[in-house]
Write an enzyme that holds these catalytic residues in place. Structure first.
Site, PDB file in Angstrom:
ATOM      1  N   SER A  59     -11.044  -0.656  -1.234  1.00  0.00           N
ATOM      2  CA  SER A  59      -9.775  -0.627  -0.501  1.00  0.00           C
ATOM      3  C   SER A  59      -9.988  -0.885   0.981  1.00  0.00           C
ATOM      4  O   SER A  59      -9.116  -1.433   1.664  1.00  0.00           O
ATOM      5  CB  SER A  59      -9.089   0.736  -0.670  1.00  0.00           C
ATOM      6  OG  SER A  59      -8.504   0.867  -1.931  1.00  0.00           O
ATOM      7  N   ASP A  97       0.844  -1.185   0.000  1.00  0.00           N
ATOM      8  CA  ASP A  97       0.000   0.000   0.000  1.00  0.00           C
ATOM      9  C   ASP A  97       0.885   1.242   0.000  1.00  0.00           C
ATOM     10  O   ASP A  97       1.984   1.222  -0.565  1.00  0.00           O
ATOM     11  CB  ASP A  97      -0.939  -0.035   1.212  1.00  0.00           C
ATOM     12  CG  ASP A  97      -2.302   0.579   0.929  1.00  0.00           C
ATOM     13  OD1 ASP A  97      -2.344   1.784   0.639  1.00  0.00           O
ATOM     14  OD2 ASP A  97      -3.306  -0.144   0.989  1.00  0.00           O
ATOM     15  N   HIS A 123      -3.711   6.320   3.133  1.00  0.00           N
ATOM     16  CA  HIS A 123      -4.415   5.120   2.694  1.00  0.00           C
ATOM     17  C   HIS A 123      -3.840   3.858   3.339  1.00  0.00           C
ATOM     18  O   HIS A 123      -4.571   2.990   3.829  1.00  0.00           O
ATOM     19  CB  HIS A 123      -4.335   5.039   1.169  1.00  0.00           C
ATOM     20  CG  HIS A 123      -5.182   3.979   0.536  1.00  0.00           C
ATOM     21  ND1 HIS A 123      -4.746   2.683   0.360  1.00  0.00           N
ATOM     22  CD2 HIS A 123      -6.434   4.024   0.019  1.00  0.00           C
ATOM     23  CE1 HIS A 123      -5.687   1.977  -0.245  1.00  0.00           C
ATOM     24  NE2 HIS A 123      -6.727   2.764  -0.457  1.00  0.00           N
TER      25      HIS A 123
END
Length: 943
Positions: free
Chosen positions: A622, A184, A259
């Site tokens: 996600s 990620d 994220h």
């Protein structure tokens, strides 16, 4: 000094790239990154591949106390040293090959892949790439491509505290000993969700993990601990393109986006962490496996996303380090080219990861709700879609004319129910500023507005396209309202914004966002009608509209959950770029993905509304994928011997098919007004259903698969032999069953892109519970008749049983239909296997005495029936199956009679195959037709 060294390296890197680009003035093509795979087997294919169950020593740099960090300068173990020795030899082989092929030319090798695949990423010109592809040692040369990124209440919604966690001994042990590798945008190691000293219980690092932590200025020594046990970053491909900004993207595992920190805490963040945002307490957060360990492989970046070469390097390293689960909340920006979507560097690396026992989870993508929008393709990857859970934050504004309008916003309500005066920013502009800022109604600058007018009132601001683009922010507007001493802020939706969906946004003072442009018109109509103006000057002399806001800080809970979100990508699974359907169910499952609270990086800039906060609310597939990664860790903890397929089966066959009220799970069908455009979800929306965490830990029966089964499946794809050999080093030789299709894989679902007449499908179930008797029931897809045998069976612990599923088309149709097989055990186990059939074609078995109609079945297993001749292509790609009419004489007509010669052809005007024998041992004339185009060029096929 560390920073100086890093700058020098980057400068030299840039000079070398410039040299490559300008090496030949006469050449108009620029260098690019290519992923090169070789035919020699990678490290993981060798017999001394390290055991995942034990290791001789603990990684150095992890002291006995919980406060130490990893030291990047020391090797983890003797096993790693041995593996590293072999990997170094492969790396030297790569260097030698490049020197021989590109002798005297400029190039730059970025990575050597040696664990999952044997290959490298290299910066070369197209001409140099062509030279490499011509070498006998080289299997594939593929251009690099871009990649993009695609929970306080969800543990309760999934029943973890009283269910799955309880089975693992409570949250303090849930996931312990399991390592989740996240590829990620990195991680913020300072976040309390990743601390290792919150419990007095011992927290040993798993012996099978051999990873390390990078040490940089952004990620100093001590960043890792017994929770966060590995961290690296991969950016070489991005740097060669000149788009890497070290100050913004961080040349370290540190998360400059947010994220990665968010997804890591969803999977395995610590339990019971208070979520405080904008001064409001929204509950306590926990990961799905709060005691699991985290290893981070940063390959995605805020400013540009990522590239396949970097992602493959991250996957290769994660597998080499010994992770148990890989979670990828990323998808490719385009569908992979080639004969099938499965053949791309990332999916092939993940297939090798599967071989080493790693369970791989990937987000389905946020490109829904259109069919075939899924961006995760391969059957060895567990693909997860996004669903809404039952918690909502909604607020409303009550107007003085007794009209109530619903809105969104994580904000408190106004103190008085009597109402506050509404003042539009447009009408509060200081006279001297009136003509200088056309966006003054967005409330981004308090100096343009008259505080005397706004003070103590509700300020109306316009939510325009600039908010969508990130050029204006809610935070700035809230600060403007605070600077002007407003009682609160109201955002009306600009009518030019159509179909944009808002997440709740935190506000530190009373506020609301009206997401509907139609509702916004109602608000503004009431406001304008309540203004009193001077009849001569037309200036406003009184603001007559009043309103009060009911706050959105307290959560509401709905029974119409879960629900498939409009953005969640859908099946069927596209097999290739022509969007031909694969016989694979995608997505595999759905999990909570909408409005998820989770940890946020202190440097996170992905959402400006949460800038500087410790937690953020995000939505997307996600967020759904790490839910499954965490739950897979719980299954792996309870069943250490489970293969990745067994874990996927346990999740799939136990999934929920109904919402909290017992009704069908609904799927949103439109981007605009999604709740007004929904219908019951199908397997192409939700896969096998919504994850049931507790049931997945006691599945009763599983359907298992081995690596070799997937190789046979890949070998069965038309024209795939050289590609399979190139990627895996495995030959599709005569001893392998090259007629295996997706239908034949022992998956916990059955999907047929085309049902030509009839088909027999088998599924093998294995009992992982106690002795049990199962009763079999089924519901057939529309247009299909079916039967499952046996209808009832006893199965002992550890035993296997084969289910035979006979499917018959009862109509001609190209509309997908769905069914289900249910296995009901007398010990309360329920196992569901979903059926999906897209195209249904009936056989025509009537006809004259000398005419047979037959079908060409692409890549189907041979069917030999008494009196029904069959012809199989020598390479196993095609076969002919004869179905004689009632009066057709078939004596003397045998399979041998068809082996002399035949010709296959099709034309653009008639996109079908017609096969006619040129010479046979019988006078019977026949032709063979399919309704599914396979190729559009003439080809001779020896029979």
């Amino acid at each position: 000094m560390e920073g100086i060294v890093r700058v020098v390296v980057v400068v030299l890197f840039g000079v070398l790239i410039s040299c490559i680009k300008c090496q030949e003035n006469t050449d108009t093509s620029f260098a690019g990154v290519y992923i090169v795979t070789l035919k020699q087997a990678p490290t993981s294919f060798h017999s001394y591949r390290p055991s995942r169950a034990k290791k001789t020593t603990r990684p150095l740099g992890f002291p006995a106390s919980t406060s130490g960090g990893a030291n990047t300068l020391e090797n983890p173990s003797n096993i790693t040293s041995k593996r590293h020795h072999y990997g170094s030899r492969i790396s030297r082989d790569h260097d030698s090959l490049l020197r021989r092929v590109l002798k005297g030319q400029k190039y730059l090798k970025l990575y050597s892949y040696h664990y999952l695949i044997n290959g490298f990423a290299v910066l070369v010109t197209p001409q140099q790439a062509q030279k490499l592809s011509g070498r006998k040692e080289v299997a594939n040369v593929v251009p690099d491509y871009s990649i993009r990124t695609a929970t306080t209440h969800t543990p309760q919604f999934l029943g973890l505290p009283q269910g799955a966690w309880l089975q693992e001994g409570g949250y303090e042990t849930a996931g312990e000993g399991i390592v989740i590798g996240l590829i990620d945008t990195g991680i913020d190691p300072t976040h309390v969700s990743f601390a290792d000293g919150l419990s007095a219980n011992s927290y040993p690092i798993p012996n099978h993990f051999t990873g390390i932590c990078e040490v940089t200025r952004d990620f100093p020594s001590g960043s890792c601990n017994r929770k966060l046990i590995g961290a690296r970053h991969f950016a070489a491909s991005a740097i060669t393109r000149g788009i890497f900004n070290a100050s913004q993207d961080y040349a370290s595992p540190f998360d400059g986006d947010g994220h990665g920190t968010h997804t890591a805490s969803i999977a395995a963040g610590n339990h019971g962490i208070p979520v405080i945002v904008a001064g409001h307490h929204f509950g306590n957060a926990s990961g799905m496996a709060p005691r699991a360990h985290i290893a981070v492989y940063k390959a995605l970046y805020k400013s540009f996303g990522g590239f396949a070469a970097d992602v493959v390097a991250a996957i290769d390293q994660a597998a080499q380090d010994g992770v148990d689960v890989i979670s990828l909340s990323i998808t490719p920006n385009r569908r992979p080219p080639g004969i099938a979507t499965f053949f791309n560097p990332i999916d092939m690396a993940l297939l090798s990861a599967y071989k080493t026992g790693i369970f791989v989870v990937q987000a389905a993508g946020n490109t829904g709700p259109s069919p075939k929008s899924v961006s995760s393709f391969s059957p060895w990857i567990f693909t997860v879609g996004a669903a809404a859970h039952d918690r909502k934050y909604s607020n409303s504004i009550q107007l003085g004319n007794n009209v109530t309008i619903q809105g969104v916003g994580l904000a408190p309500g106004t103190e008085s129910d009597g109402g506050y005066v509404l003042v539009s920013a447009t009408d509060a502009v200081i006279d001297s500023e009136a003509s200088t800022d056309e966006y003054v109604n967005e409330c981004q600058d308090s100096s343009s507005l008259n505080q005397t007018i706004v003070q103590g009132n509700l300020l109306i601001c316009s939510y325009s396209i600039k908010f969508v683009l990130g050029q204006s922010t809610i935070n700035n507007a809230v600060q403007t309202a605070r600077n002007l001493s407003a009682a609160g802020v109201v955002f009306s939706m600009d009518p030019f914004i159509i179909g944009f969906q808002l997440n709740p946004v935190p506000m530190s003072l009373p506020g609301i966002i009206i997401p509907s442009s139609n509702d916004s018109k109602i608000l503004l109509r009431y406001y304008n009608s309540s203004l009193e103006r001077d009849p001569v000057s037309k200036k406003i002399i009184k603001f007559g509209a009043i309103a009060s806001i009911s706050g959105g800080v307290e959560a509401n809970f709905s029974n119409s959950a879960p629900k498939i979100m409009y953005y969640s990508a859908r099946g069927p699974d596209p097999e290739d770029n022509s969007l031909q359907d694969a016989d694979i169910l995608k997505p595999n499952l759905v999990a909570p993905g909408n409005s998820i609270w989770a940890a946020w990086s202190s440097g996170g800039t992905d959402s400006v509304e949460f800038l500087g906060e410790d937690f953020a609310m995000m939505s997307g597939t996600s967020m759904a994928a790490p839910h499954i990664a965490g739950l897979a860790a719980l299954i792996k903890q309870k069943f250490p011997s489970f293969t990745p397929s067994a874990i996927g089966s346990a999740l799939s066959t136990t999934a929920s098919l109904h919402d909290k009220d017992g009704g069908p799970i609904m799927a949103q069908r439109a981007y605009a007004n999604p709740d007004l455009n929904q219908s019951p979800a199908t397997p192409f929306d939700m896969g096998s259903g919504f994850v049931n965490a507790t049931a997945s830990l006691d599945p009763g029966l599983i359907l298992d698969l081995q690596y070799d089964n997937y190789i046979s499946f890949l070998c069965g794809i038309n024209g795939s032999k050289p590609v399979v050999l190139n990627y895996t080093g495995t030959s599709c030789g005569p001893t392998r069953n090259v007629t295996t299709t997706g239908v034949d894989l022992n998956l916990p679902s059955i999907t047929l892109a085309t049902l030509n007449g009839s088909r027999v499908v088998q599924r093998t179930v294995t009992n992982v519970g106690g002795n049990e008797t199962y009763t079999v029931g089924w519901s057939a897809p529309y247009g299909v008749s079916m039967k499952v045998t046996p209808g009832r069976f006893f199965i002992g612990s550890g035993e296997e049983r084969v289910l035979n599923v006979v499917l018959n088309s009862s109509m001609n149709s190209s509309v997908a239909s769905f069914g289900r097989i249910g296995l009901f055990g007398d010990k309360s186990h329920v196992v569901n296997i979903h059926l999906s059939v897209v195209v249904k074609v009936m056989y025509n078995v009537s006809g004259g005495g000398n005419f047979w109609k037959r079908r060409l079945l692409q890549r189907k297993a041979p069917i030999f029936q008494r009196g029904v001749p069959s012809l199989r292509h020598p390479e196993g790609q095609f076969e002919l199956i004869g179905f004689p009419g009632r009066t057709s004489p078939h004596k003397g007509l045998s399979a041998r009679g068809f082996t002399r010669a035949c010709k296959a052809y099709s034309t653009p005007a008639h996109p079908m195959w017609v096969i006619k024998p040129l010479c046979i041992t019988s006078t019977v004339r026949f032709e063979l037709v399919t309704f599914r185009e396979i190729r559009t060029r003439t080809r001779d096929l020896p029979c």
